[in-house]
Structures are given as structure tokens and as C-alpha cells.
Scaffold this active site. Structure first.
Site, PDB file in Angstrom:
ATOM      1  N   CYS A  80     -18.806  -7.426  12.308  1.00  0.00           N
ATOM      2  CA  CYS A  80     -18.303  -6.992  13.613  1.00  0.00           C
ATOM      3  C   CYS A  80     -17.165  -7.893  14.085  1.00  0.00           C
ATOM      4  O   CYS A  80     -17.150  -9.102  13.821  1.00  0.00           O
ATOM      5  CB  CYS A  80     -19.453  -7.020  14.616  1.00  0.00           C
ATOM      6  SG  CYS A  80     -18.997  -6.496  16.273  1.00  0.00           S
ATOM      7  N   GLN A 303     -14.690  -6.712  36.471  1.00  0.00           N
ATOM      8  CA  GLN A 303     -15.055  -7.854  35.648  1.00  0.00           C
ATOM      9  C   GLN A 303     -16.230  -7.496  34.738  1.00  0.00           C
ATOM     10  O   GLN A 303     -17.236  -6.950  35.188  1.00  0.00           O
ATOM     11  CB  GLN A 303     -15.414  -9.051  36.517  1.00  0.00           C
ATOM     12  CG  GLN A 303     -14.218  -9.748  37.127  1.00  0.00           C
ATOM     13  CD  GLN A 303     -13.443 -10.593  36.120  1.00  0.00           C
ATOM     14  OE1 GLN A 303     -13.805 -10.669  34.949  1.00  0.00           O
ATOM     15  NE2 GLN A 303     -12.373 -11.220  36.577  1.00  0.00           N
ATOM     16  N   TYR A 332      -1.826  -9.374  41.059  1.00  0.00           N
ATOM     17  CA  TYR A 332      -2.562  -8.745  39.950  1.00  0.00           C
ATOM     18  C   TYR A 332      -4.004  -8.465  40.413  1.00  0.00           C
ATOM     19  O   TYR A 332      -4.971  -8.816  39.739  1.00  0.00           O
ATOM     20  CB  TYR A 332      -2.574  -9.629  38.703  1.00  0.00           C
ATOM     21  CG  TYR A 332      -1.221 -10.147  38.274  1.00  0.00           C
ATOM     22  CD1 TYR A 332      -0.402  -9.420  37.406  1.00  0.00           C
ATOM     23  CD2 TYR A 332      -0.755 -11.385  38.720  1.00  0.00           C
ATOM     24  CE1 TYR A 332       0.835  -9.901  36.989  1.00  0.00           C
ATOM     25  CE2 TYR A 332       0.477 -11.882  38.315  1.00  0.00           C
ATOM     26  CZ  TYR A 332       1.268 -11.146  37.459  1.00  0.00           C
ATOM     27  OH  TYR A 332       2.494 -11.643  37.062  1.00  0.00           O
ATOM     28  N   GLU A 353      -0.662  -4.825  42.853  1.00  0.00           N
ATOM     29  CA  GLU A 353      -1.120  -4.342  41.550  1.00  0.00           C
ATOM     30  C   GLU A 353      -0.197  -3.229  41.059  1.00  0.00           C
ATOM     31  O   GLU A 353       0.236  -2.381  41.842  1.00  0.00           O
ATOM     32  CB  GLU A 353      -2.557  -3.827  41.654  1.00  0.00           C
ATOM     33  CG  GLU A 353      -3.095  -3.107  40.440  1.00  0.00           C
ATOM     34  CD  GLU A 353      -3.102  -3.958  39.189  1.00  0.00           C
ATOM     35  OE1 GLU A 353      -2.676  -3.452  38.139  1.00  0.00           O
ATOM     36  OE2 GLU A 353      -3.518  -5.139  39.267  1.00  0.00           O
ATOM     37  N   ASP A 404      -4.142 -13.678  39.451  1.00  0.00           N
ATOM     38  CA  ASP A 404      -5.092 -13.428  38.361  1.00  0.00           C
ATOM     39  C   ASP A 404      -4.404 -12.536  37.325  1.00  0.00           C
ATOM     40  O   ASP A 404      -4.749 -11.357  37.172  1.00  0.00           O
ATOM     41  CB  ASP A 404      -6.348 -12.752  38.925  1.00  0.00           C
ATOM     42  CG  ASP A 404      -7.442 -12.570  37.878  1.00  0.00           C
ATOM     43  OD1 ASP A 404      -7.277 -13.067  36.749  1.00  0.00           O
ATOM     44  OD2 ASP A 404      -8.450 -11.911  38.187  1.00  0.00           O
ATOM     45  N   CYS A 431      -7.275 -16.037  32.204  1.00  0.00           N
ATOM     46  CA  CYS A 431      -8.126 -15.690  31.059  1.00  0.00           C
ATOM     47  C   CYS A 431      -7.505 -16.174  29.754  1.00  0.00           C
ATOM     48  O   CYS A 431      -7.971 -15.804  28.673  1.00  0.00           O
ATOM     49  CB  CYS A 431      -8.362 -14.179  31.002  1.00  0.00           C
ATOM     50  SG  CYS A 431      -6.854 -13.199  30.818  1.00  0.00           S
TER      51      CYS A 431
END
Length: 476
Positions: A80, A303, A332, A353, A404, A431
Site C-alpha cells: 500500500c 481536516q 486559505y 479562499e 494555512d 502541512c
């Protein structure tokens, strides 16, 4: 390095895990990357690729084991494309993730070690995801064991599962998965079995023909609601078959609360549709973060690990140190989850956004929670930040900016405009530590880092989230 060339076998000691997830060894300082190795092991490898600055290798044999290694808990580990760190103990995973954040911030932005806090673990190491995407294929990937046993039978049948690691066009049948829930796996199996006997072909990535394309399962971890989203090509003659599939699924998995069918003929392998219809149920599920309720539709962003996201949002709120009179810009903002989470502690919050559907969801969620001091603006940030007005008037300059961005980080023009606007504080939610470090390097002439708080939202993977507080320097 003459000793390191393609096709050569070497015995190596595994030194570390690199940012991105691969294991690292060195031969006289020359870096060799490999998959499925754990620091502390001694391994025999085959060099598969040689570049000027590094090489890649495949592990052939583990000669001596590492104390850091644990037994993988999923039968699909190694095949995987997800959970590639299952063979690394969770405590060691957290230490390596903090190290990767620290290395990125130190080397690129000059952030000191003392500014990087201990990594916050995920409250759950398994079944933490609220969304999984599965892909249909007209050919089933066969394992090495099946091929060696001469088992080619069934290779040309419909399959529904996940991508084989490193292959965009190879799908294997998922039988177990520890990411979303046991219910999600029951849904997967039920859908696969019905579609395999329907006589309707799965979509072929290479042939670009067929009907069944994607299955998306979304769950409300705190509401126990389940949304099933099937994506197909545009074949009106099969619409009734989709309805029959939905009816069959509900009879086998009655916990499913809504079923959505989307269609697309685009070649891109993205599990969204150009148009959608609700087969049964309301067409959305709900989830709770803190005291707020969020409505999540088939194509909404939310999320993926909601329990960790709640901890992250609480940290955003704490580090921002709101006094109640601030105007806050949320860049964002997606469906407005951070904006709405902080709204009760500020005078006004404005979310920006590019995806107009996300803005509609943000307003729905604001109404759902009775929030009146939030406004959301659709458009490309690099174009609208300097002129964010509209029918509701100018939002006013921000006292605090929360940003973000996606993995690629902020656009250079967004960074430039942010420096021109010069809010007194910036909370950067990242992230990707590499692009976080790049953006911080541009901001640190005007701002200083107060603290960097990393989070683990994706156990058993190398992915890292991080919240950084930036305060404007006194002489600016």
C-alpha cells in the site's frame, strides 16, 4: 563513488529517517536512500538508481534488527502507498518528525531549537481519518506471491482499493485498513462485490473508458454519520444501476446516512465530479469541533483527523492571544473551520479562499452556529488581498493574520502583500516544513518567531503539521 553504482549490492547500516520518509545510509559521506528500513538495522541492498549527489536502493535482506522496529499491524504494509512508517515505533515516529521540522527551520530560516516545541501526538494512532478515497480499476494488481504461484486468474477483473506504492496506475484490493473505520471497510467490500457482478466495467486509467471511477467514504467521528460518494463517468443508461447499488448498500450497511452520485469525464484522477445528485439522505454529514458543528458535503474540504485538528485549532487560538477587539484575516480558509473556531474571541474575522464552493460551505457553517462576525471572500489571494472589498464593504486592515496554505506554501506575491499589510502578529499553519521554512525566511526581516508547535495528524506516515507564531519586531 565507484563503490556505489546501479546494480551493485552493498551492506549498509541505516542511520536515520529523512524528511519525506525514506531511510538513509552513507558510504564515505555519499547518501543512499531506501524504503522499508529502520534506523539501527544493518541491511543488504541493491543500488537501483545513481545520481550525482545521491543513490536509491532496494532492501534485499535485513542482516541485523533494530530496537526501534515494531511489527507492522496491517496485512497490506509494503504494498500500500500509505502508512509507510508502520514498522517504526510511534514514539520514534514523533521524535523523527520533530527532528525534520527542526532541520527545515534551522537550515533555511535560522530558527533555533529552543523555539520548536515537543510534537503533539495524535489522540488516536488508528482509525483516525474521517475520509478515505478508493479507486476502481479494470485490472487487479497481483502480489509477487500470486505471480510466483502461477496465479494469473482474476487479474482482469474489477477491483476497488488503493494505489500500490509508487504506481499511479496499479490498484490492489483492500481487505483491511486501519485508517478510517471498520465500517468504511465493510462499505468498501460491499460496493466492490456488487460492482464486480454488475456487468458494468470499471474505468481504465490507460484506456480512459469504463464507468465506475472512485468511492469516497466520509464519517463524522463525533456524530456517527456516514456519507458514501460514488464517482462515475457520464453514462445515463447506468443511472438506475447506481440507485440499485445504493439500495443494496443500505440493506447491508444500514449505518450509512447519505449517498451521493457524481459524474465526470475528465481524465484527471481526482475523486470529484462536475455534477452531483443525492440518491438518499440529506447529501451531507456533520462533525463537531469544540462547541461548533460543521456541515460536510461530498466535495467539501475538512481536516482529515478531526480530534488532532481540534488540538491544533486550540493552539492557534492560544498562540494568537486574542484580546477581543481584533480584526483577523484567515488566508486559505477553506470551509472556514479556523475562522469559525476563533470567531467568538475576536471582533471580526475575514476568510479568503480561491474555491467558491468552500466559501458557500463557510457561510452555511457560520449560519449553522449562529456566528455573525465572520465574512468570507472568494478569489485568488495574490489578487484580492490588496482589494478585499465587495458589496459588504472593506474588511479593514488586520491586526492578526492566520495563514494555512497548501503544501506548496504561500505564493510569493501573497508573502509580499503580507509584509506590506504588516499585521502585528501572524499565525502560520503549515502541512509542509520545507515550504514553511522558505516562507519564514522571507518574513523574518520584519517578524521574529515566537514558537513553533509541530503536530502529528497522520500517524505512521512522514506527514507533519506545524503552527508558528510570528510577532512583528519593535522597529517595524
Amino acid at each position: 563513488m565507484e563503490a556505489v553504482r546501479k546494480g551493485v549490492e552493498l551492506e549498509l547500516g541505516v542511520e536515520k529517517l529523512a524528511y519525506g520518509g525514506k531511510a538513509v545510509s552513507r558510504v564515505d559521506g555519499f547518501v543512499i536512500f531506501m524504503d522499508h528500513a529502520v534506523p539501527g538495522q544493518r541491511v543488504r541492498v541493491l543500488i537501483t538508481k545513481k545520481k550525482r549527489q545521491y543513490a536509491e536502493a532496494r532492501v534485499l535482506e535485513v542482516l541485523s534488527e533494530s530496537q526501534s522496529r515494531v511489527e507492522p499491524f496491517c496485512r497490506h504494509f509494503g504494498v500500500c502507498g500509505g502508512c509507510q512508517w508502520q514498522d517504526v515505533g510511534y514514539r520514534e515516529q514523533l521524535e523523527w518528525k520533530r527532528t525534520h521540522v527542526l532541520e527545515c527551520l534551522e537550515h533555511v530560516a535560522g530558527v533555533e531549537e529552543a523555539m520548536v516545541e515537543r510534537l503533539v501526538p495524535s489522540p488516536s494512532e488508528r482509525y483516525y481519518r474521517n475520509k478515505m478515497e478508493f479507486t476502481f480499476s479494470d485490472r487487479r494488481w497481483l502480489s509477487t506471491e500470486e505471480i510466483n504461484a502461477g496465479g494469473m486468474a482474476g487479474a482482469d477483473r474489477l477491483t476497488l482499493g488503493l494505489h500500490v506504492r509508487s504506481f499511479f496506475d496499479k490498484i490492489f484490493d483492500v481487505e483491511t485498513c486501519y485508517l478510517e473505520s471498520e465500517r468504511a471497510v465493510r462499505i468498501l467490500r460491499t460496493m466492490r462485490d456488487w460492482c464486480a457482478t454488475s456487468g458494468i466495467p470499471a474505468y481504465s486509467i490507460r484506456g480512459q473508458a469504463g464507468f465506475w471511477r472512485f468511492l469516497v467514504v466520509r464519517e463524522g467521528k463525533r456524530t456517527d454519520q456516514t456519507l458514501v460518494h460514488i464517482v462515475t463517468t457520464n453514462r445515463p443508461e447506468y443511472r438506475a444501476d447506481v440507485d440499485r447499488l445504493a439500495e443494496h448498500l443500505l440493506s447491508r450497511v444500514p449505518e450509512v446516512t447519505t449517498f451521493v452520485h457524481s459524474i465526470t469525464d475528465k481524465k484527471a484522477q481526482v475523486a470529484t465530479g462536475d455534477s452531483s445528485r443525492v440518491v438518499f439522505g440529506p447529501g451531507y454529514i456533520e462533525e463537531r469541533l469544540g462547541e461548533l458543528t460543521f456541515r460536510i458535503s461530498a466535495n467539501s474540504f475538512f481536516q482529515t483527523n478531526p480530534c488532532s485538528a481540534e488540538l491544533l485549532y486550540e493552539t492557534v487560538r492560544r498562540l494568537a492571544d486574542f484580546q477581543g477587539d481584533e480584526t483577523v484575516w484567515d488566508l486559505y480558509c477553506g470551509t472556514g473551520s479556523i475562522s469559525l473556531f476563533i470567531a467568538s474571541q475576536v471582533h471580526k474575522v475575514v476568510g479568503f479562499e480561491v474555491v467558491s464552493e468552500a466559501i458557500r460551505d463557510a457561510y452555511v457553517n457560520a449560519e449553522l452556529n449562529g456566528i455573525r462576525n465572520g465574512r468570507f471572500v472568494a478569489g485568488d489571494l495574490k489578487d484580492i488581498m490588496k482589494n478585499p472589498g465587495g458589496p459588504e464593504g472593506e474588511p479593514g486592515p488586520p491586526d492578526v493574520v492566520i495563514t494555512d496554505p497548501p503544501r506548496a506554501g504561500m505564493h510569493p506575491r501573497v508573502v509580499k502583500t503580507l509584509l506590506e499589510i504588516a499585521p502585528r502578529r501572524i499565525i502560520y499553519v503549515s502541512c509542509n516544513p520545507a515550504t514553511l521554512a522558505r516562507d519564514l525566511a522571507e518574513l523574518l526581516g520584519t517578524y521574529r518567531v515566537g514558537v513553533a508547535q509541530p503536530f502529528d495528524l497522520f500517524p505512521h506516515t512522514p506527514h507533519i503539521e506545524c503552527v508558528v507564531r510570528l510577532d512583528k519586531k519593535a522597529d517595524f
